[in-house]
Scaffold this active site. Structure first.
Site, PDB file in Angstrom:
ATOM      1  N   ARG A   1     -69.466 -18.409 -71.028  1.00  0.00           N
ATOM      2  CA  ARG A   1     -68.626 -19.602 -70.523  1.00  0.00           C
ATOM      3  C   ARG A   1     -67.437 -18.863 -69.793  1.00  0.00           C
ATOM      4  N   SER A   2     -66.976 -17.859 -70.495  1.00  0.00           N
ATOM      5  CA  SER A   2     -65.712 -17.413 -70.055  1.00  0.00           C
ATOM      6  C   SER A   2     -66.022 -16.881 -68.437  1.00  0.00           C
TER       7      SER A   2
ATOM      8  N   GLY B   1     -54.935 -12.781 -63.002  1.00  0.00           N
ATOM      9  CA  GLY B   1     -53.877 -12.163 -63.778  1.00  0.00           C
ATOM     10  C   GLY B   1     -52.735 -12.607 -63.940  1.00  0.00           C
TER      11      GLY B   1
ATOM     12  N   TRP C   1     -55.413  -7.882 -70.547  1.00  0.00           N
ATOM     13  CA  TRP C   1     -56.409  -8.641 -71.070  1.00  0.00           C
ATOM     14  C   TRP C   1     -57.055  -9.679 -69.981  1.00  0.00           C
ATOM     15  N   ILE C   2     -57.522  -9.224 -68.891  1.00  0.00           N
ATOM     16  CA  ILE C   2     -58.001  -9.738 -67.616  1.00  0.00           C
ATOM     17  C   ILE C   2     -59.270 -10.100 -67.591  1.00  0.00           C
TER      18      ILE C   2
ATOM     19  N   SER D   1     -51.106 -25.064 -63.951  1.00  0.00           N
ATOM     20  CA  SER D   1     -52.059 -26.017 -63.698  1.00  0.00           C
ATOM     21  C   SER D   1     -53.705 -25.641 -63.765  1.00  0.00           C
TER      22      SER D   1
ATOM     23  N   LEU E   1     -54.516 -23.324 -65.990  1.00  0.00           N
ATOM     24  CA  LEU E   1     -54.749 -23.171 -67.303  1.00  0.00           C
ATOM     25  C   LEU E   1     -55.306 -24.636 -67.693  1.00  0.00           C
TER      26      LEU E   1
ATOM     27  N   GLU F   1     -56.051 -18.714 -73.310  1.00  0.00           N
ATOM     28  CA  GLU F   1     -55.839 -20.153 -72.850  1.00  0.00           C
ATOM     29  C   GLU F   1     -55.004 -20.870 -73.700  1.00  0.00           C
TER      30      GLU F   1
ATOM     31  N   THR G   1     -52.560 -19.957 -77.392  1.00  0.00           N
ATOM     32  CA  THR G   1     -52.807 -19.747 -78.782  1.00  0.00           C
ATOM     33  C   THR G   1     -52.813 -21.111 -79.690  1.00  0.00           C
TER      34      THR G   1
HETATM   35  P1  TGC Z   1     -41.774 -24.931 -69.361  1.00  0.00           P
HETATM   36  O1  TGC Z   1     -40.450 -24.926 -69.188  1.00  0.00           O
HETATM   37  O2  TGC Z   1     -42.579 -25.705 -70.447  1.00  0.00           O
HETATM   38  O3  TGC Z   1     -42.556 -25.196 -68.169  1.00  0.00           O
HETATM   39  C1  TGC Z   1     -42.222 -24.396 -66.875  1.00  0.00           C
HETATM   40  C2  TGC Z   1     -42.823 -25.174 -65.503  1.00  0.00           C
HETATM   41  O4  TGC Z   1     -44.338 -25.245 -65.937  1.00  0.00           O
HETATM   42  C3  TGC Z   1     -44.762 -26.600 -65.968  1.00  0.00           C
HETATM   43  N1  TGC Z   1     -45.622 -26.709 -66.781  1.00  0.00           N
HETATM   44  C4  TGC Z   1     -47.063 -27.103 -66.726  1.00  0.00           C
HETATM   45  N2  TGC Z   1     -47.644 -27.657 -65.447  1.00  0.00           N
HETATM   46  C5  TGC Z   1     -48.743 -28.150 -65.430  1.00  0.00           C
HETATM   47  N3  TGC Z   1     -49.734 -28.029 -66.402  1.00  0.00           N
HETATM   48  C6  TGC Z   1     -49.032 -27.585 -67.845  1.00  0.00           C
HETATM   49  N4  TGC Z   1     -50.011 -27.544 -68.631  1.00  0.00           N
HETATM   50  C7  TGC Z   1     -47.688 -27.109 -67.795  1.00  0.00           C
HETATM   51  N5  TGC Z   1     -46.798 -26.683 -68.836  1.00  0.00           N
HETATM   52  C8  TGC Z   1     -45.653 -26.370 -68.132  1.00  0.00           C
HETATM   53  C9  TGC Z   1     -43.288 -27.539 -66.356  1.00  0.00           C
HETATM   54  O5  TGC Z   1     -43.659 -28.642 -65.858  1.00  0.00           O
HETATM   55  C10 TGC Z   1     -42.417 -26.742 -65.584  1.00  0.00           C
HETATM   56  O6  TGC Z   1     -42.519 -26.958 -64.327  1.00  0.00           O
HETATM   57  P2  TGC Z   1     -41.020 -27.214 -63.488  1.00  0.00           P
HETATM   58  O7  TGC Z   1     -41.596 -27.488 -62.180  1.00  0.00           O
HETATM   59  O8  TGC Z   1     -40.390 -28.010 -64.239  1.00  0.00           O
HETATM   60  O9  TGC Z   1     -40.380 -25.797 -63.344  1.00  0.00           O
HETATM   61  O10 TGC Z   1     -42.297 -23.407 -69.739  1.00  0.00           O
HETATM   62  P3  TGC Z   1     -42.109 -22.448 -70.920  1.00  0.00           P
HETATM   63  O11 TGC Z   1     -41.608 -21.123 -70.306  1.00  0.00           O
HETATM   64  O12 TGC Z   1     -41.191 -23.002 -71.998  1.00  0.00           O
HETATM   65  O13 TGC Z   1     -43.715 -22.131 -71.412  1.00  0.00           O
HETATM   66  C11 TGC Z   1     -44.100 -22.899 -72.525  1.00  0.00           C
HETATM   67  C12 TGC Z   1     -45.494 -22.959 -72.319  1.00  0.00           C
HETATM   68  C13 TGC Z   1     -46.105 -23.391 -73.604  1.00  0.00           C
HETATM   69  C14 TGC Z   1     -45.859 -23.977 -71.328  1.00  0.00           C
HETATM   70  C15 TGC Z   1     -46.261 -21.773 -71.747  1.00  0.00           C
HETATM   71  O14 TGC Z   1     -45.787 -20.699 -71.778  1.00  0.00           O
HETATM   72  C16 TGC Z   1     -47.657 -21.271 -72.301  1.00  0.00           C
HETATM   73  O15 TGC Z   1     -48.659 -22.396 -72.283  1.00  0.00           O
HETATM   74  N6  TGC Z   1     -48.061 -20.470 -72.817  1.00  0.00           N
HETATM   75  C17 TGC Z   1     -49.342 -20.048 -73.095  1.00  0.00           C
HETATM   76  C18 TGC Z   1     -50.021 -18.931 -71.865  1.00  0.00           C
HETATM   77  C19 TGC Z   1     -51.368 -19.165 -71.650  1.00  0.00           C
HETATM   78  O16 TGC Z   1     -52.119 -19.989 -72.173  1.00  0.00           O
HETATM   79  N7  TGC Z   1     -52.041 -18.099 -71.232  1.00  0.00           N
HETATM   80  C20 TGC Z   1     -53.233 -18.110 -70.715  1.00  0.00           C
HETATM   81  C21 TGC Z   1     -53.420 -16.832 -69.792  1.00  0.00           C
HETATM   82  S1  TGC Z   1     -54.953 -17.021 -68.832  1.00  0.00           S
HETATM   83  C22 TGC Z   1     -56.230 -16.839 -70.236  1.00  0.00           C
HETATM   84  O17 TGC Z   1     -56.083 -16.747 -71.316  1.00  0.00           O
HETATM   85  C23 TGC Z   1     -57.543 -16.891 -69.430  1.00  0.00           C
HETATM   86  S2  TGC Z   1     -58.748 -16.575 -70.879  1.00  0.00           S
HETATM   87  C24 TGC Z   1     -59.999 -16.726 -69.740  1.00  0.00           C
HETATM   88  C25 TGC Z   1     -61.407 -16.958 -70.542  1.00  0.00           C
HETATM   89  O18 TGC Z   1     -62.099 -15.740 -70.635  1.00  0.00           O
HETATM   90  O19 TGC Z   1     -61.922 -18.096 -70.579  1.00  0.00           O
HETATM   91  P1  FAD Z   2     -48.549 -13.160 -78.346  1.00  0.00           P
HETATM   92  O1  FAD Z   2     -47.930 -13.988 -77.421  1.00  0.00           O
HETATM   93  O2  FAD Z   2     -47.758 -11.990 -78.636  1.00  0.00           O
HETATM   94  O3  FAD Z   2     -48.476 -14.024 -79.758  1.00  0.00           O
HETATM   95  C1  FAD Z   2     -48.942 -13.392 -80.976  1.00  0.00           C
HETATM   96  C2  FAD Z   2     -48.713 -14.486 -82.134  1.00  0.00           C
HETATM   97  O4  FAD Z   2     -47.429 -15.180 -81.866  1.00  0.00           O
HETATM   98  C3  FAD Z   2     -49.613 -15.726 -81.903  1.00  0.00           C
HETATM   99  O5  FAD Z   2     -50.088 -16.154 -83.121  1.00  0.00           O
HETATM  100  C4  FAD Z   2     -48.744 -16.541 -81.260  1.00  0.00           C
HETATM  101  O6  FAD Z   2     -49.222 -18.040 -81.275  1.00  0.00           O
HETATM  102  C5  FAD Z   2     -47.486 -16.498 -82.015  1.00  0.00           C
HETATM  103  N1  FAD Z   2     -46.413 -16.911 -81.215  1.00  0.00           N
HETATM  104  C6  FAD Z   2     -46.061 -16.434 -79.686  1.00  0.00           C
HETATM  105  N2  FAD Z   2     -44.807 -17.277 -79.265  1.00  0.00           N
HETATM  106  C7  FAD Z   2     -44.697 -18.170 -80.346  1.00  0.00           C
HETATM  107  C8  FAD Z   2     -43.750 -19.273 -80.512  1.00  0.00           C
HETATM  108  N3  FAD Z   2     -43.046 -19.724 -79.520  1.00  0.00           N
HETATM  109  N4  FAD Z   2     -43.605 -19.988 -81.594  1.00  0.00           N
HETATM  110  C9  FAD Z   2     -44.767 -19.735 -82.788  1.00  0.00           C
HETATM  111  N5  FAD Z   2     -45.713 -18.767 -82.253  1.00  0.00           N
HETATM  112  C10 FAD Z   2     -45.656 -17.991 -81.297  1.00  0.00           C
HETATM  113  N6  FAD Z   2     -54.963 -13.549 -69.601  1.00  0.00           N
HETATM  114  C11 FAD Z   2     -55.075 -13.706 -68.419  1.00  0.00           C
HETATM  115  O7  FAD Z   2     -53.942 -13.957 -67.677  1.00  0.00           O
HETATM  116  N7  FAD Z   2     -56.309 -13.910 -67.704  1.00  0.00           N
HETATM  117  C12 FAD Z   2     -57.376 -13.553 -68.697  1.00  0.00           C
HETATM  118  O8  FAD Z   2     -58.361 -13.458 -67.705  1.00  0.00           O
HETATM  119  C13 FAD Z   2     -57.414 -13.368 -69.795  1.00  0.00           C
HETATM  120  N8  FAD Z   2     -58.488 -13.212 -70.641  1.00  0.00           N
HETATM  121  C14 FAD Z   2     -58.620 -12.837 -71.902  1.00  0.00           C
HETATM  122  C15 FAD Z   2     -59.638 -12.482 -72.521  1.00  0.00           C
HETATM  123  C16 FAD Z   2     -59.544 -12.065 -73.818  1.00  0.00           C
HETATM  124  C17 FAD Z   2     -60.569 -11.790 -74.393  1.00  0.00           C
HETATM  125  C18 FAD Z   2     -58.505 -12.242 -74.515  1.00  0.00           C
HETATM  126  C19 FAD Z   2     -58.429 -11.868 -76.026  1.00  0.00           C
HETATM  127  C20 FAD Z   2     -57.135 -12.565 -73.857  1.00  0.00           C
HETATM  128  C21 FAD Z   2     -57.191 -12.968 -72.648  1.00  0.00           C
HETATM  129  N9  FAD Z   2     -56.075 -13.179 -71.821  1.00  0.00           N
HETATM  130  C22 FAD Z   2     -56.045 -13.460 -70.370  1.00  0.00           C
HETATM  131  C23 FAD Z   2     -54.695 -13.226 -72.372  1.00  0.00           C
HETATM  132  C24 FAD Z   2     -54.487 -14.405 -73.453  1.00  0.00           C
HETATM  133  O9  FAD Z   2     -54.164 -15.423 -72.673  1.00  0.00           O
HETATM  134  C25 FAD Z   2     -53.434 -14.076 -74.245  1.00  0.00           C
HETATM  135  O10 FAD Z   2     -53.789 -13.175 -75.145  1.00  0.00           O
HETATM  136  C26 FAD Z   2     -52.680 -15.506 -74.900  1.00  0.00           C
HETATM  137  O11 FAD Z   2     -52.044 -15.859 -74.068  1.00  0.00           O
HETATM  138  C27 FAD Z   2     -51.786 -14.781 -76.127  1.00  0.00           C
HETATM  139  O12 FAD Z   2     -51.030 -13.869 -75.804  1.00  0.00           O
HETATM  140  P2  FAD Z   2     -50.611 -12.435 -76.824  1.00  0.00           P
HETATM  141  O13 FAD Z   2     -51.867 -11.935 -76.979  1.00  0.00           O
HETATM  142  O14 FAD Z   2     -49.713 -11.499 -76.091  1.00  0.00           O
HETATM  143  O15 FAD Z   2     -49.995 -12.799 -77.898  1.00  0.00           O
END
Ligand code: TGC
Ligand code: FAD
Length: 392
Positions: free
Chosen positions: A98-99, A138, A170-171, A245, A247, A371, A373
């Site tokens: 699915r990923s 990335g 982790w990409i 967006s 995400l 996506e 935590t």
């Molecule tokens: P914050 O101040 O809340 O927001 C900054 C700007 O971003 C906008 N925004 C969003 N827009 C659309 N959809 C959302 N869900 C949005 N969340 C925030 C927001 O409106 C603002 O826009 P503007 O125009 O006002 O500047 O940002 P923050 O720095 O406090 O961040 C908090 C938070 C929770 C939003 C964010 O950092 C977060 O969600 N962190 C988690 C990171 C994450 O999910 N990474 C995933 C990486 S990709 C991945 O994991 C792929 S795995 C793939 C797979 O194999 O399936």
């Molecule tokens: P951290 O951010 O260091 O978090 C560690 C712990 O601290 C977690 O429990 C977290 O919830 C907690 N924490 C952090 N901040 C807070 C807070 N403010 N309050 C309370 N608790 C908090 N990323 C991409 O960009 N592209 C990809 O394709 C991609 N694929 C991935 C595939 C795999 C298999 C994995 C494991 C990860 C992938 N990722 C990808 C990365 C993924 O999105 C990150 O691992 C994830 O966003 C968490 O970041 P981190 O691992 O650095 O944990």
């Protein structure tokens, strides 16, 4: 009383009746594909930590699964609910499968589709929809996971060109990708760049030793003075809302998808409980086993109804990010619980690779983290409830 013999927890509530003919057809096609092409091989791919990703991507392309809910440019243009149902069936095979589809369609393709120029869309999307061009996304860096706003990867203007430096960690699909959508700091804020992976200065290294999501390629991307033309930047977004967006799209797929892994665990456990004899009868005779099965079926059904509701909201253009957080948090959390409970029903057999449960359970640990935590989704819901951001 008539005897009901549901093969799947979802048949208890006749979930089929909530879907359109087209949605059922898509669901059935993906389910049949997973049964014949994924399930017979997945245990080996997982154990080896290798999978035929390129071939799989082409098959997914032929099935119309890549960027399937996007319109135009060779994409299937289904509704979002159908995309969710496809994710569920794919993840019943493996979360890594699915990923592959999520990252291609919801992250890499969606970024270009939503924020790219017409030329960028024409250049990249048809090959990506076919599965002949593989994309990655990335955003995360070693020191900036949950907090991507602090990313250090940067892009500087150099005459008419851009020069990118930094590393991404982790990409998914990183070292098999033909194209990387890379998010970087610029003078104007965070921007997205389309980076062909053959560009000088770009390299990707596969991360080894994962004990979860082994049937998925995960990589580190290194960008060292990567020179890109002016038109490599996604022109239509600046700021964190760009990657966020994307995400939203992928998280939506996961809130359906994780239930597929849970369903596969549940079905394995139900079947096993009917054939495993202890104390002179099948272990399904025990009330404690039935309680486990009933509770798992309940959570699967509740999770599915939630996913379907969110799918309908998305198809109406009304789905909000905090609602996606709610769905992802609940459905992944419950899926992990279902995997753990299913494992107990299989006893020692549950820890082997002969059954899919331990593999799903290990995968779901990654799904809980990537996506966003579970803590990040709790805080997103908390912010929606209180108006207070508690991330910092
Ligand atoms: P914050 O101040 O809340 O927001 C900054 C700007 O971003 C906008 N925004 C969003 N827009 C659309 N959809 C959302 N869900 C949005 N969340 C925030 C927001 O409106 C603002 O826009 P503007 O125009 O006002 O500047 O940002 P923050 O720095 O406090 O961040 C908090 C938070 C929770 C939003 C964010 O950092 C977060 O969600 N962190 C988690 C990171 C994450 O999910 N990474 C995933 C990486 S990709 C991945 O994991 C792929 S795995 C793939 C797979 O194999 O399936
Ligand atoms: P951290 O951010 O260091 O978090 C560690 C712990 O601290 C977690 O429990 C977290 O919830 C907690 N924490 C952090 N901040 C807070 C807070 N403010 N309050 C309370 N608790 C908090 N990323 C991409 O960009 N592209 C990809 O394709 C991609 N694929 C991935 C595939 C795999 C298999 C994995 C494991 C990860 C992938 N990722 C990808 C990365 C993924 O999105 C990150 O691992 C994830 O966003 C968490 O970041 P981190 O691992 O650095 O944990």
């Amino acid at each position: 009383m008539s005897q009901i013999t549901p093969q799947s927890a979802l048949e208890l509530i006749n979930a089929d009746s909530l879907l359109s003919d087209e949605e059922r057809d898509i669901r059935d096609t993906v389910r049949a594909y997973v049964e014949s092409e994924i399930k017979p091989h997945i245990a080996t791919w997982y154990e080896d930590g290798e999978l035929p990703a390129r071939e799989l991507a082409k098959s997914f392309g032929s099935l119309g699964l890549l960027g399937m809910h996007l319109e135009g440019y060779g994409c299937a243009g289904t509704n979002a609910t159908s995309y969710g149902l496809a994710c569920l069936e794919l993840e019943a095979g493996d979360s890594g499968i699915r990923s592959l589809v999520s990252v291609q369609g919801s992250l890499a393709m969606f970024a270009i589709w939503k924020f790219g120029s017409e030329e960028q869309k024409e250049q990249w999307l048809p090959g990506m929809a076919e599965g002949t061009t593989i994309g990655c996304f990335g955003l995360t860096e070693t020191d900036f996971g949950s907090n991507p706003s602090g990313m250090r990867t940067n892009a500087k203007r150099d005459g008419d060109d851009w020069v990118l430096n930094g590393t991404k960690m982790w990409i998914t699909n990183g070292s098999i990708a033909d194209v990387a959508v890379v998010w970087a700091q610029t003078e104007e804020g965070i921007r997205g760049f389309i980076v062909p992976t053959t560009t000088k200065g770009f390299s990707a290294k596969t991360i080894k030793g994962k004990l979860s999501l082994r049937a998925s390629v995960t990589s580190e991307l290194v960008l060292e003075n990567v020179k890109l033309p002016q038109d490599a930047v996604l022109p239509n977004v600046v700021g964190l809302k760009g990657p966020m967006s994307c995400l939203n799209e992928a998280r939506f797929g996961i809130l359906f998808g994780s239930l597929g892994a849970a369903r596969d665990c549940f079905e394995t456990a139900r079947e096993y409980s009917l054939s495993r004899i202890q104390f002179d009868g099948p272990i399904a005779n025990f009330q404690l086993t039935q309680e486990k099965l009933a509770n798992m079926a309940l959570e699967l059904q509740k999770g599915f109804l939630l996913a379907l509701h969110l799918g309908r909201l998305k198809d109406d253009g009304k789905l909000r990010p905090e609602q996606i957080s709610l769905g992802k948090l609940n459905n992944v959390r419950e899926s992990i619980e279902i995997a753990r409970t299913s494992r107990t029903i299989l006893g020692a057999n549950g820890i082997t690779g002969e059954y899919p449960i331990m593999r799903h359970a290990a995968n779901l640990e990654s799904v809980l983290t990537y996506e966003g935590t579970s803590e990040i989704h709790l805080l997103t819901i908390g912010r929606a409830l209180t108006g207070i951001s508690a991330f910092r």
